[in-house]
Enzyme design. Structure first.
Site, PDB file in Angstrom:
ATOM      1  N   GLN A 119      -3.917  -7.064  -6.133  1.00 37.90           N
ATOM      2  CA  GLN A 119      -4.331  -7.619  -4.852  1.00 37.90           C
ATOM      3  C   GLN A 119      -5.682  -7.026  -4.453  1.00 37.90           C
ATOM      4  O   GLN A 119      -5.803  -5.810  -4.260  1.00 37.90           O
ATOM      5  CB  GLN A 119      -3.315  -7.331  -3.744  1.00 37.90           C
ATOM      6  N   TYR A 141      -7.679  -8.187   7.387  1.00 34.99           N
ATOM      7  CA  TYR A 141      -8.734  -7.538   6.595  1.00 34.99           C
ATOM      8  C   TYR A 141      -9.932  -8.489   6.497  1.00 34.99           C
ATOM      9  O   TYR A 141      -9.930  -9.546   7.150  1.00 34.99           O
ATOM     10  CB  TYR A 141      -8.173  -7.076   5.245  1.00 34.99           C
ATOM     11  N   THR A 191       0.845  -1.191   0.000  1.00 37.78           N
ATOM     12  CA  THR A 191       0.000   0.000   0.000  1.00 37.78           C
ATOM     13  C   THR A 191       0.880   1.240   0.000  1.00 37.78           C
ATOM     14  O   THR A 191       1.798   1.346   0.812  1.00 37.78           O
ATOM     15  CB  THR A 191      -0.906  -0.051   1.247  1.00 37.78           C
ATOM     16  N   ARG A 231      -3.367 -14.894  -0.732  1.00 33.28           N
ATOM     17  CA  ARG A 231      -2.388 -14.567   0.309  1.00 33.28           C
ATOM     18  C   ARG A 231      -3.008 -14.773   1.685  1.00 33.28           C
ATOM     19  O   ARG A 231      -4.114 -14.278   1.955  1.00 33.28           O
ATOM     20  CB  ARG A 231      -1.929 -13.111   0.164  1.00 33.28           C
ATOM     21  N   ASN A 248      -3.530 -10.639   7.143  1.00 31.73           N
ATOM     22  CA  ASN A 248      -3.301  -9.349   7.815  1.00 31.73           C
ATOM     23  C   ASN A 248      -4.525  -8.667   8.409  1.00 31.73           C
ATOM     24  O   ASN A 248      -4.552  -7.445   8.554  1.00 31.73           O
ATOM     25  CB  ASN A 248      -2.588  -8.374   6.865  1.00 31.73           C
ATOM     26  N   ASN A 286      -3.453  -6.205  12.884  1.00 30.61           N
ATOM     27  CA  ASN A 286      -4.813  -5.648  12.893  1.00 30.61           C
ATOM     28  C   ASN A 286      -5.731  -6.349  13.889  1.00 30.61           C
ATOM     29  O   ASN A 286      -6.939  -6.437  13.694  1.00 30.61           O
ATOM     30  CB  ASN A 286      -5.440  -5.659  11.484  1.00 30.61           C
ATOM     31  N   HIS A 291      -6.649 -11.036  -1.031  1.00 28.18           N
ATOM     32  CA  HIS A 291      -5.960 -10.706   0.224  1.00 28.18           C
ATOM     33  C   HIS A 291      -6.712 -11.361   1.379  1.00 28.18           C
ATOM     34  O   HIS A 291      -7.701 -10.827   1.873  1.00 28.18           O
ATOM     35  CB  HIS A 291      -5.899  -9.193   0.405  1.00 28.18           C
TER      36      HIS A 291
HETATM   37  C1  LIG Z   1       4.846   0.077   2.726  1.00 33.27           C
HETATM   38  C2  LIG Z   1       4.258  -1.288   2.874  1.00 33.27           C
HETATM   39  C3  LIG Z   1       2.949  -1.513   2.520  1.00 33.27           C
HETATM   40  C4  LIG Z   1       2.394  -2.799   2.601  1.00 33.27           C
HETATM   41  N1  LIG Z   1       1.101  -3.014   2.148  1.00 33.27           N
HETATM   42  C5  LIG Z   1       0.631  -4.281   2.026  1.00 33.27           C
HETATM   43  C6  LIG Z   1      -0.594  -4.542   1.319  1.00 33.27           C
HETATM   44  O1  LIG Z   1      -1.261  -3.651   0.775  1.00 33.27           O
HETATM   45  N2  LIG Z   1      -1.001  -5.829   1.252  1.00 33.27           N
HETATM   46  C7  LIG Z   1      -0.291  -6.867   1.806  1.00 33.27           C
HETATM   47  O2  LIG Z   1      -0.706  -8.026   1.710  1.00 33.27           O
HETATM   48  N3  LIG Z   1       0.872  -6.640   2.459  1.00 33.27           N
HETATM   49  C8  LIG Z   1       1.366  -5.383   2.543  1.00 33.27           C
HETATM   50  N4  LIG Z   1       2.607  -5.168   3.112  1.00 33.27           N
HETATM   51  C9  LIG Z   1       3.420  -6.329   3.574  1.00 33.27           C
HETATM   52  C10 LIG Z   1       4.384  -6.782   2.470  1.00 33.27           C
HETATM   53  O3  LIG Z   1       3.694  -7.335   1.363  1.00 33.27           O
HETATM   54  C11 LIG Z   1       5.383  -7.834   2.990  1.00 33.27           C
HETATM   55  O4  LIG Z   1       4.676  -8.939   3.490  1.00 33.27           O
HETATM   56  C12 LIG Z   1       6.299  -7.285   4.095  1.00 33.27           C
HETATM   57  O5  LIG Z   1       6.859  -6.046   3.694  1.00 33.27           O
HETATM   58  C13 LIG Z   1       7.424  -8.273   4.424  1.00 33.27           C
HETATM   59  O6  LIG Z   1       8.251  -8.503   3.280  1.00 33.27           O
HETATM   60  P1  LIG Z   1       9.732  -7.847   3.218  1.00 33.27           P
HETATM   61  O7  LIG Z   1      10.458  -8.292   4.447  1.00 33.27           O
HETATM   62  O8  LIG Z   1      10.335  -8.356   1.942  1.00 33.27           O
HETATM   63  O9  LIG Z   1       9.537  -6.334   3.206  1.00 33.27           O
HETATM   64  C14 LIG Z   1       3.168  -3.881   3.085  1.00 33.27           C
HETATM   65  C15 LIG Z   1       4.489  -3.646   3.475  1.00 33.27           C
HETATM   66  C16 LIG Z   1       5.046  -2.383   3.354  1.00 33.27           C
HETATM   67  C17 LIG Z   1       6.507  -2.182   3.729  1.00 33.27           C
END
Ligand SMILES: Cc1cc2nc3c(=O)[nH]c(=O)nc-3n(C[C@H](O)[C@H](O)[C@H](O)COP(=O)(O)O)c2cc1C
Length: 356
Positions: free
Chosen positions: A100, A180, A28, A227, A178, A235, A175
Site C-alpha cells: 500500500q 492522506y 500500520t 483504496r 483516510n 484525519n 492509498h
Molecule cells: C492497527 C491498524 C492499522 C491500520 N492502518 C491502516 C493503513 O496503514 N492503511 C489503511 O488503509 N488502513 C489502515 N487501517 C484500517 C484497516 O485497513 C481497516 O479498514 C479497518 O481495520 C476496518 O477493518 P476491520 O473491521 O476488519 O478491522 C488500520 C487499522 C488498524 C486496526
C-alpha cells in the site's frame, strides 16, 4: 474472476491469481526502524500468507511523504531488499502481496521530515495531533504544493510501483483513503485550490487518478488497486458531496483493467458499496467488521468479489483456516497495535492441529 461465489474459491484480480477471496487489510504497525522492512516484519507477513491477498501497511512512496514513527518506505535499495524478504515469506505460503503506497501529506510533522514542512494541496492544518518520538504534537500547517510540483509527486507513485515489482510484490495499492495526500486533494475542506487541482470534483480527483495512472503505466493496470473512503472524515477531511466523488472515481476507472477497487469499511451516508459495484467494472473489495457469515453472504450475493479483514487478521495469523473451520478467533490487543516488538505482532497463537 471465477464464477464460484465462495469466500474460499480462487479468483483473479487483474493480472493476479489469488487462492481465496480473503484479503489482509492494510495495517500500520510501526515496527520498521529506519523505514526499512526487517526479518520480524517478514515473519509477521509470512505468518499471514494463507490469505488470498496480503496488503501491506501504508508505505511511503517518496521521502517527502514520510509520517508516523517507524513506518516502512519504498524509495531506496535497502527497502527493496527488506521487502524482498517479506514478499518471499508470503509467496512461500501461496499468498499474493500488494504494497500500500501511502503519502501522508499534511498528516505528518517536521519531526519526520528532517525539519521540513509536510506538503498538502493547501496550507490548511488538520485538526488534532500526531504522535512523534517526543509525544503528541498538533498537526502543523502544511506547505501548499506549487502546481508544477504536483506532477513530480504523482511520478513518485510510478517509481515506487517499479521498485515494488523489483522487491517481488504482485502489485501496489494506491492509498486514496483516510485523509492522506490523495484524499486531501479529494476533500473540500483540505483542498482550497482554484487551479486545475481544486474546485470541481474532476479537479479534486486529478491527483488520485494521476497516481493510479502513474502506477498503471509503470507496472500495468492489472497490478494496481485503489483504496478509497469518500465521505469518511478520518484525519479531518470533509467532502460536501461524497456520492459525486465516488461516482466520478468509479466511472473514470471503468475499462482500465485495474486489479481492484477497495472501499474502506464504515458508515457511509449513501450506498457507497452499491455505487462502486454498479459503476466500476473490475473486482470490488469490501471491508469493515466482517465475520465469516457476512463475508460469505456478500460474496454469494455478488456485492463483492473479495473481502478484507483488518484487526481479525492482525490477531489471527491463520484467519482463512479459522474462517473455513468456524474456529474461535483470538482477540486483538489494541495496546500493541502501533509499535513495539514481537509481542502482539508475531506471537498470536495459531490453531493447534487436530491429533492424527
Ligand atoms: C492497527 C491498524 C492499522 C491500520 N492502518 C491502516 C493503513 O496503514 N492503511 C489503511 O488503509 N488502513 C489502515 N487501517 C484500517 C484497516 O485497513 C481497516 O479498514 C479497518 O481495520 C476496518 O477493518 P476491520 O473491521 O476488519 O478491522 C488500520 C487499522 C488498524 C486496526
Amino acid at each position: 474472476m471465477t464464477d464460484t461465489r465462495s469466500l474460499f474459491a480462487p479468483a483473479r484480480l487483474g493480472d493476479v491469481e489469488i487462492q481465496n477471496r480473503i484479503a489482509m487489510a492494510p495495517m500500520t504497525r510501526n515496527r520498521s526502524p529506519g523505514a526499512v522492512p526487517n526479518d520480524l516484519n517478514a515473519l509477521y507477513y509470512g505468518q499471514r500468507g494463507t490469505a488470498g491477498l496480503v496488503i501491506t501497511e501504508g508505505t511511503t512512496p517518496d521521502a517527502g511523504g514520510r509520517g508516523y514513527i517507524d513506518i516502512p518506505g519504498l524509495y531506496n535499495a535497502a527497502q527493496v531488499a527488506g521487502w524482498r524478504r517479506v514478499t518471499d515469506a508470503v509467496h512461500a505460503k501461496g499468498g499474493r502481496i500488494f504494497v500500500q503506497l501511502m503519502h501522508t501529506g499534511r498528516i505528518s510533522h517536521p519531526d519526520f521530515l528532517d525539519g521540513g514542512s509536510p506538503v498538502a494541496p493547501s496550507a490548511v492544518a488538520a485538526a488534532g495531533a500526531i504522535v512523534t518520538r517526543d509525544g503528541q504534537k498538533p498537526h502543523p500547517v502544511p506547505r501548499a504544493l506549487a502546481a508544477e510540483e504536483i506532477p513530480v509527486v504523482i511520478a513518485t507513485y510510478g517509481r515506487a510501483a517499479r521498485l515494488a515489482i523489483e522487491a517481488g510484490f504482485d502489485g501496489v495499492e494506491i492509498h486514496g483513503a483516510n485523509g492522506y495526500l490523495p484524499s486531501q486533494f479529494l476533500s473540500t475542506n483540505a483542498n482550497l485550490r482554484t487551479d486545475d487541482w481544486g474546485g470541481s470534483v474532476e479537479n479534486r480527483a486529478r491527483f488520485l487518478l494521476g497516481a493510479v495512472d502513474a502506477a498503471a503505466k509503470a507496472i500495468g493496470a492489472g497490478r494496481v488497486g485503489l483504496r478509497v473512503s469518500p465521505g469518511s472524515t478520518f484525519n479531518d477531511v470533509a467532502d460536501t458531496d461524497p456520492e459525486a466523488t465516488l461516482t466520478h472515481i468509479a466511472t473514470a476507472l471503468r475499462g482500465q483493467g485495474l486489479a481492484y477497487l477497495h472501499l474502506v469499511g464504515g458508515a457511509y451516508t449513501y450506498d457507497a458499496a452499491g455505487i462502486a459495484r454498479r459503476l466500476f467494472d473490475g473486482p470490488l473489495m469490501l471491508n469493515g467488521g466482517y465475520d465469516r457469515a457476512r463475508a460469505e453472504a456478500d460474496i454469494a450475493a455478488g456485492r463483492a468479489d473479495i473481502i478484507s479483514f483488518g484487526s481479525s487478521f492482525l490477531a489471527n495469523p491463520d484467519l482463512p483456516e479459522r474462517l473455513r473451520t468456524g474456529a474461535a478467533l483470538n482477540t486483538p490487543d489494541t495496546a500493541t497495535f502501533y509499535g513495539g516488538d514481537a509481542r502482539g505482532y508475531t506471537d498470536y497463537p495459531v490453531l493447534v492441529a487436530a491429533a492424527a
